[in-house]
Design an enzyme around this catalytic site. Structure first.
Site, short mmCIF file in Angstrom:
data_model
loop_
_atom_site.label_atom_id
_atom_site.label_comp_id
_atom_site.label_asym_id
_atom_site.label_seq_id
_atom_site.Cartn_x
_atom_site.Cartn_y
_atom_site.Cartn_z
N LYS A 1 26.86 -68.00 19.93
CA LYS A 1 26.13 -66.74 19.80
C LYS A 1 25.98 -66.45 18.31
O LYS A 1 26.96 -66.24 17.60
CB LYS A 1 26.92 -65.62 20.49
CG LYS A 1 26.39 -64.22 20.33
CD LYS A 1 24.97 -64.04 20.79
CE LYS A 1 24.75 -64.41 22.22
NZ LYS A 1 23.39 -64.27 22.71
N HIS B 1 21.37 -67.74 32.04
CA HIS B 1 21.90 -66.74 31.11
C HIS B 1 23.10 -66.02 31.72
O HIS B 1 23.25 -65.97 32.94
CB HIS B 1 20.76 -65.73 30.85
CG HIS B 1 21.19 -64.47 30.19
ND1 HIS B 1 21.39 -63.29 30.88
CD2 HIS B 1 21.41 -64.18 28.88
CE1 HIS B 1 21.72 -62.34 30.03
NE2 HIS B 1 21.74 -62.85 28.81
O1 GKR Z 1 27.48 -60.71 25.41
O2 GKR Z 1 27.03 -60.28 23.33
C1 GKR Z 1 26.75 -60.80 24.42
C2 GKR Z 1 25.51 -61.63 24.55
O3 GKR Z 1 24.80 -61.57 23.37
C3 GKR Z 1 24.68 -61.17 25.72
O4 GKR Z 1 24.54 -59.80 25.69
C4 GKR Z 1 23.32 -61.81 25.76
O5 GKR Z 1 22.54 -61.17 26.73
O6 GKR Z 1 24.45 -63.84 26.17
C5 GKR Z 1 23.29 -63.22 26.18
C6 GKR Z 1 22.18 -64.08 25.61
O7 GKR Z 1 22.21 -65.25 25.86
O8 GKR Z 1 21.28 -63.55 24.97
MG MG Z 2 20.31 -65.68 24.90
#
Ligand code: GKR
Ligand code: MG
Length: 427
Positions: free
Chosen positions: A198, A325
């Protein structure tokens, strides 16, 4: 629908929607940082045959309101009448406000609010159908094309602990060494065969360095980077140039179909999305613009398991790859994701899951777990998981105590960085 007369028929008598809060570590993303607790809702759908169907959904206030409004309209519905479910939910929600429980899955819309409500009940109906027939959800979805569903290790930059709290058991990860150590821990413990970072948290050069460090440490693992549209088109070009040939795919570097199409036009790196294609209406313009090569499905907001299979078919038709996702979730959702992926032949990328970050659970242990980088489809009927009523009660108490009622990654970040806005693109 004519009245079914088979002995497997059952109709809904009542529904319980229980909001819960689960501890969540300080995971960093483009918007800010995860709160100390993540919200989920557990649905128990009861029938006149004495069966109980389970489902897991978002647990924020607007979602709970929709789930409760729809619940009131579902008494008497046959567990087989999925089209009837769609109709009843749409009517019950009427002119519902556009909403999305996460800022990181595209713009809020009425269609999405209805789709996520349908999904929550549809999963419970599939669980009931399975319990009524002895079949697994993946069998009801057409049969398993794989009994083990590969998942990807979801790496996050993170603080050692939430501000003011003791460090958590996961430790800090704020640079390439920290990310490699985190990956090592997850690969050793769960056997993951692919890695997703991420991103969108630190300047792109630092995230490129982290990806390069992962490449050195895990030469055979496919790698993904997802900055959640926190880069301009220019920045995305620069990163794509440097990571071409290194990444399996780059997820949502820039915002919107147009931004993604501009990036795609100048790179051979496959682009993936769970942000610019999040409803069926997004598909024609995205395909026309050549914006993405892979779509990340998510039954929670695409409208359920059947809608996700429809998405899979559309992706196949247009030559788009399919991945999955995830947001923070527990075992009921993991079971639904696993059954869906098991029954979807063109879902050939390892799926995302946040589950390694959760230290609390709402289902009884043993039925479902990540081993050797994959989740084996639970053998029991329906979803194949059993609710742990004591855990449900405890996590509901935690919900009542914690005071959080909506996901908000900006405010906890602002507590540490007062100027933080969460505005994108930042780089
Ligand atoms: O949990 O911070 C998180 C992710 O960034 C999530 O909110 C995203 O929706 O994992 C997700 C993504 O692939 O964009
Ligand atoms: Mg994503």
């Amino acid at each position: 629908m004519s009245t079914p007369t088979t002995r497997t028929d059952a109709t809904i008598t009542d529904i319980t929607v229980t909001p819960i809060a689960v501890q969540d570590p300080p995971l960093l993303n483009s918007v800010g940082v995860h709160q100390s607790y993540a919200l989920r809702a557990i649905l128990q759908v009861r029938t006149d045959a004495g069966l109980v169907g389970l489902s897991e959904a978002y647990g924020d206030d607007p979602t709970l309101d929709r789930l409760n409004r729809a619940s009131a309209a579902l008494a008497g519905l046959s567990i087989w009448d999925l089209n009837g479910l769609n109709r009843r939910v749409a009517v019950a929600l009427g002119e519902v406000a556009p909403d999305s429980p996460t800022e990181l899955a595209g713009a809020p819309s009425v269609a999405k609010a209805i789709a996520s409500t349908v999904s929550a009940f549809e999963v419970a109906l599939y669980d009931l159908q399975g319990k009524a027939t002895g079949l697994r959800v993946c069998d009801l979805l057409g049969g398993a094309v794989r009994e083990e569903v590969p998942f990807s290790a979801y790496l996050f930059y993170k603080w050692a602990g939430h501000p003011g709290a003791e460090p958590d058991s996961f430790g800090e990860a704020l640079d390439p060494d920290g990310i490699v150590a985190q990956a090592r821990r997850l690969v050793d413990r769960y056997g993951f065969g692919s890695l997703k970072l991420k991103g969108g948290v630190f300047p792109p050069e630092e995230e490129i360095a982290a990806i390069r460090a992962l490449r050195d440490a895990f030469p055979g693992h496919p790698l993904r980077l997802d900055p959640n549209a926190n880069w301009t088109v220019e920045t995305s070009h620069r990163v794509a140039e440097q990571l071409s040939g290194v990444l399996e795919y780059l997820e949502d570097p820039a915002g919107g179909i147009d931004g993604m199409a501009q990036v795609a036009a100048r790179t051979d790196l496959p682009l993936a999305t769970n942000m610019c294609v999040t409803t069926f209406d997004d598909i024609p313009p995205a395909v026309a613009a050549g914006a993405v090569r892979i779509v990340l499905s998510d039954h929670h907001f695409w409208g359920g398991l059947r809608a996700s299979q429809k998405l899979a078919g559309i992706c196949e038709t247009f030559g788009l790859g399919l991945s999955m996702h995830s947001n923070t979730h527990l075992g009921v959702s993991l079971a639904a994701m696993t059954h869906l992926a098991a029954a979807t032949s063109n879902l050939t990328y390892a799926c995302d899951t946040h589950s390694v970050w959760q230290v609390e659970e709402v289902i009884e242990p043993g039925a479902i777990a990540v081993r050797d980088g994959a989740v084996r489809v639970p053998p029991g009927p329906g979803l194949g998981v059993t609710l742990d009523e004591d855990s449900l009660a405890r996590l509901h108490e935690q919900y009542l105590r914690c005071g959080i009622r909506r996901r908000d990654d900006i405010t906890p970040m602002r507590a540490v960085h007062p100027d933080w806005t969460g505005a994108r693109p930042r780089f």
